[in-house]
Design an enzyme around this catalytic site. Structure first.
Site, PDB file in Angstrom:
ATOM      1  N   HIS A  81     -65.779 -97.502 -76.924  1.00 26.50           N
ATOM      2  CA  HIS A  81     -66.046 -98.683 -76.093  1.00 26.50           C
ATOM      3  C   HIS A  81     -66.052 -98.344 -74.607  1.00 26.50           C
ATOM      4  CE1 HIS A  81     -61.517 -99.340 -75.805  1.00 26.50           C
ATOM      5  NE2 HIS A  81     -61.886 -99.640 -74.568  1.00 26.50           N
ATOM      6  N   ASP A 127     -63.694 -96.514 -83.118  1.00 29.25           N
ATOM      7  CA  ASP A 127     -63.805 -96.554 -81.657  1.00 29.25           C
ATOM      8  C   ASP A 127     -63.487 -95.177 -81.073  1.00 29.25           C
ATOM      9  OD1 ASP A 127     -63.940 -97.381 -79.033  1.00 29.25           O
ATOM     10  OD2 ASP A 127     -62.111 -98.584 -79.098  1.00 29.25           O
ATOM     11  N   SER A 229     -57.570 -97.043 -72.060  1.00 27.07           N
ATOM     12  CA  SER A 229     -58.426 -96.849 -73.226  1.00 27.07           C
ATOM     13  C   SER A 229     -59.033 -95.451 -73.227  1.00 27.07           C
ATOM     14  CB  SER A 229     -59.559 -97.877 -73.223  1.00 27.07           C
ATOM     15  OG  SER A 229     -59.077 -99.153 -73.525  1.00 27.07           O
TER      16      SER A 229
END
Length: 320
Positions: A81, A127, A229
């Site tokens: 992402h 992801d 992230s």
């Protein structure tokens, strides 16, 4: 449905990928959580030598930031992402301070796992992504690759295991006047089972066997957050060195100061894909690691005995 302007992006607070957002629903960390490692500590130089910072540029020229890890001289692992629908990436390597990296590399070579749907982006199970670097990065005191979880331990239950997660971000919530931190931060988390994770996210179809979930270690504020992230979740393995068992993926829309667990993608599930993309084998056998550790301990014991033999005999003449 409310529309909120946050960090230069506009978000619809009410639905993520068509599902109602509630405190128990998974949320895209980059959109819905405050940007920082929460309740952690500043890293020392060389403490986390695999950590990188990735700046992404989208088609409109917008820039945002994620974490990642060096896994080879020419490869970085991060979250899908983070790179989805983005085209240019600036990777800062060998740093604890964003203003003083050892290397800065610009690249457009992104590889998103084929089960991740890039056009949708956001919260998905697979992801995970790789970035190919446009130059060879030598290793040194501040740059080292992180060993990936191997395929044989890809489904290990880490309940109760202490993790370390690291990254960059705000020092406090924006509403409290928080500013972006230039210093790498880290914190301990505790592993929970996927069954327990699903009790926090009961309607989630995202938590699968490829997922690790982790909660706070000894302070409910401890967590990974926006800006983290793609970064590493590691354990200390039997040889005393870090092994990456997770890549930061998502958390709860309740916020990173909440007790809700955050979720990570297990790299051990993707070794065939890593080899296909890079031509390199990142897999390894646990028995080899244990054998290596045993050999090191034996060598250390032998060295210690030799040192003892070489020492002069000290006699206390008062004890005649």
């Amino acid at each position: 449905m409310a529309v909120v302007q946050y960090l230069g992006f506009v978000f619809l607070l009410g639905f993520v990928q068509g599902n109602p957002l509630s405190e128990g629903s998974p949320a895209f960390i980059e959109d819905l959580r405050n940007a920082r490692i929460v309740a952690g500590w500043e890293a020392q130089d060389g403490q986390i030598p695999h950590q990188v910072n990735v700046r992404m540029v989208n088609a409109a020229g917008g820039v945002n930031s994620c974490g990642g890890s060096v896994i080879h001289h020419e490869w970085v692992i991060t979250a899908a992402h983070c790179v989805a629908n983005r085209f240019t990436f600036v990777v800062r390597i060998g740093l604890t301070n964003l203003t003083r990296p050892e290397y800065v590399v610009e690249t457009s070579k992104k590889f998103i796992h084929p089960r991740y749907i890039e056009i949708i982006a956001g919260v998905q199970t697979d992801d995970i992504a790789l970035l190919g670097l446009d130059r060879y990065i030598p290793y040194g005191p501040f740059v080292q690759p992180c060993r990936l979880q191997n395929s044989e331990t890809r489904n290990v239950d880490y309940t109760g295991v202490r993790f370390t997660v690291s990254g960059y971000g705000l020092t406090d919530d924006l509403v409290n006047g928080g500013a972006s931190s230039e210093i790498l931060r880290w914190v301990h988390l505790r592993g929970i089972s996927n069954a327990e994770c699903l009790r926090w996210y009961p309607n989630s179809g995202i938590v699968q066997e490829q997922t690790i979930c982790a909660e706070y270690y000894n302070n409910t504020a401890q967590s990974s957050c926006q800006g983290d992230s793609g970064g590493p979740l590691t354990i200390v393995d039997v040889d005393g060195k870090p092994t990456m068992v997770g890549v930061v993926s998502f958390g709860s829309s309740a916020g990173c100061n909440s007790p809700f667990p955050s979720a990570y993608v297990r790299p051990g599930h993707y070794h065939d894909w890593f080899a296909e993309i890079t031509g390199l084998n990142f897999d390894w056998k646990s028995e080899d690691l244990e054998a290596s550790q045993s050999s090191e301990e034996k060598t250390s014991e032998e060295d210690s005995e030799e040192e003892q033999r070489d020492k002069p005999i000290v006699v206390d003449f008062f004890l005649r």
